[in-house]
Scaffold this active site. Structure first.
Site, mmCIF file in Angstrom:
data_model
loop_
_atom_site.group_PDB
_atom_site.id
_atom_site.type_symbol
_atom_site.label_atom_id
_atom_site.label_comp_id
_atom_site.label_asym_id
_atom_site.label_seq_id
_atom_site.Cartn_x
_atom_site.Cartn_y
_atom_site.Cartn_z
ATOM 1 C CB THR A 288 -52.649 -100.437 -11.010
ATOM 2 O OG1 THR A 288 -51.947 -100.004 -12.166
ATOM 3 C CG2 THR A 288 -52.254 -101.877 -10.729
ATOM 4 C CG ASP B 182 -50.476 -90.358 -6.253
ATOM 5 O OD1 ASP B 182 -50.604 -90.655 -7.457
ATOM 6 O OD2 ASP B 182 -50.408 -89.170 -5.868
HETATM 7 P P1 IMP Z 1 -48.874 -92.942 -10.663
HETATM 8 O O1 IMP Z 1 -48.534 -93.020 -9.221
HETATM 9 O O2 IMP Z 1 -48.866 -94.284 -11.324
HETATM 10 O O3 IMP Z 1 -50.125 -92.136 -10.897
HETATM 11 O O4 IMP Z 1 -47.679 -92.160 -11.384
HETATM 12 C C1 IMP Z 1 -47.605 -90.763 -11.465
HETATM 13 C C2 IMP Z 1 -46.570 -90.322 -12.453
HETATM 14 O O5 IMP Z 1 -45.310 -90.203 -11.789
HETATM 15 C C3 IMP Z 1 -46.320 -91.263 -13.631
HETATM 16 O O6 IMP Z 1 -47.200 -91.003 -14.671
HETATM 17 C C4 IMP Z 1 -44.883 -90.906 -13.998
HETATM 18 O O7 IMP Z 1 -44.860 -89.758 -14.790
HETATM 19 C C5 IMP Z 1 -44.268 -90.573 -12.649
HETATM 20 N N1 IMP Z 1 -43.637 -91.778 -12.079
HETATM 21 C C6 IMP Z 1 -44.067 -92.487 -11.002
HETATM 22 N N2 IMP Z 1 -43.268 -93.540 -10.757
HETATM 23 C C7 IMP Z 1 -42.330 -93.510 -11.726
HETATM 24 C C8 IMP Z 1 -41.231 -94.372 -12.036
HETATM 25 O O8 IMP Z 1 -40.969 -95.405 -11.386
HETATM 26 N N3 IMP Z 1 -40.488 -94.007 -13.094
HETATM 27 C C9 IMP Z 1 -40.752 -92.910 -13.861
HETATM 28 N N4 IMP Z 1 -41.757 -92.101 -13.642
HETATM 29 C C10 IMP Z 1 -42.558 -92.388 -12.563
#
Ligand code: IMP
Length: 201
Positions: free
Chosen positions: A7, A71
């Site tokens: 990240t 993810d």
């Molecule tokens: P990633 O796992 O960082 O790719 O997150 C995927 C998407 O899920 C993010 O862009 C948010 O839209 C949503 N998401 C994941 N975790 C959270 C959280 O803790 N709060 C709010 N949205 C989340």
């Protein structure tokens, strides 16, 4: 020993740092940028696990380091688990637009059917292909309007009925203590320690 956290988000890095430090005090965590990686991995998987593994495999190969990739996303019961793995990429480019769309889709949905969960799969993979994985989730409801300004993404919509607050109304420490990512990271930590040789299994 170095461990890559897949990240560039300092918040995520800090969260993993706090949790892993206790078991592996000698570990140095790096973000993608700090490891000199500016390549994106396309999240083409159909499950959170597939996407976490796609990222972990690719970044372990690119860096030659053990990697933690995760993810995560929101699953809304009344929408059959949508947006799920598509959480970051649908309905316009901003969180505010996606939140508006979720509220529009749930316009006539009663309180009892507004259940939702945040889920997270965190996966650690070594360059020689050994891995450990953990799953975390947190249950709540989708509110009727965005509330709070902490956090990101769907946090302003995600209500804890028993507390009467949204995720975006919690401090980051409070959120980490109960969030899907915090839970997955705490479950993964001892597995990472075993994988990297810090603890005898
Ligand atoms: P990633 O796992 O960082 O790719 O997150 C995927 C998407 O899920 C993010 O862009 C948010 O839209 C949503 N998401 C994941 N975790 C959270 C959280 O803790 N709060 C709010 N949205 C989340």
């Amino acid at each position: 020993m170095k461990l890559l956290i897949a990240t560039n988000n300092q918040g995520k890095l800090k969260e993993y740092q706090q949790i892993l430090r206790e078991l592996l005090p000698d570990l140095t965590l790096l973000t993608l940028r700090e490891a000199g990686i500016n390549q994106d991995v396309e999240e083409t998987g159909e499950t959170f696990e597939e996407n976490a593994r796609l990222k972990a495999v690719e970044y372990a190969a690119l860096s030659g380091l053990p990697v933690i990739a995760d993810d995560s996303g929101l699953a809304v019961e009344a929408l059959g688990g949508f947006p799920g793995v598509h959480s970051a990429r649908w309905a316009g480019p901003t969180d505010a637009e996606r939140n508006r769309e979720i509220l529009a889709k749930l316009e006539n949905v009663p309180e009892a059917e507004r259940g939702a969960k945040f889920v997270c799969v965190a996966l650690c993979r070594t360059p020689d292909g050994r891995e450990a994985m953990a799953y975390g989730e947190v249950l709540g409801r989708i509110g009727y309007e965005p509330r709070g300004s902490n956090g990101f993404g769907y946090d302003p919509l995600f209500v804890f009925p028993e507390r009467g607050t949204t995720m975006a109304e919690l401090s980051s420490d409070e959120k980490n203590a109960i969030s899907h990512r915090g839970r997955a990271a705490r479950l993964l930590a001892p597995e990472v320690a075993r994988l990297l040789g810090g603890i005898e299994s």
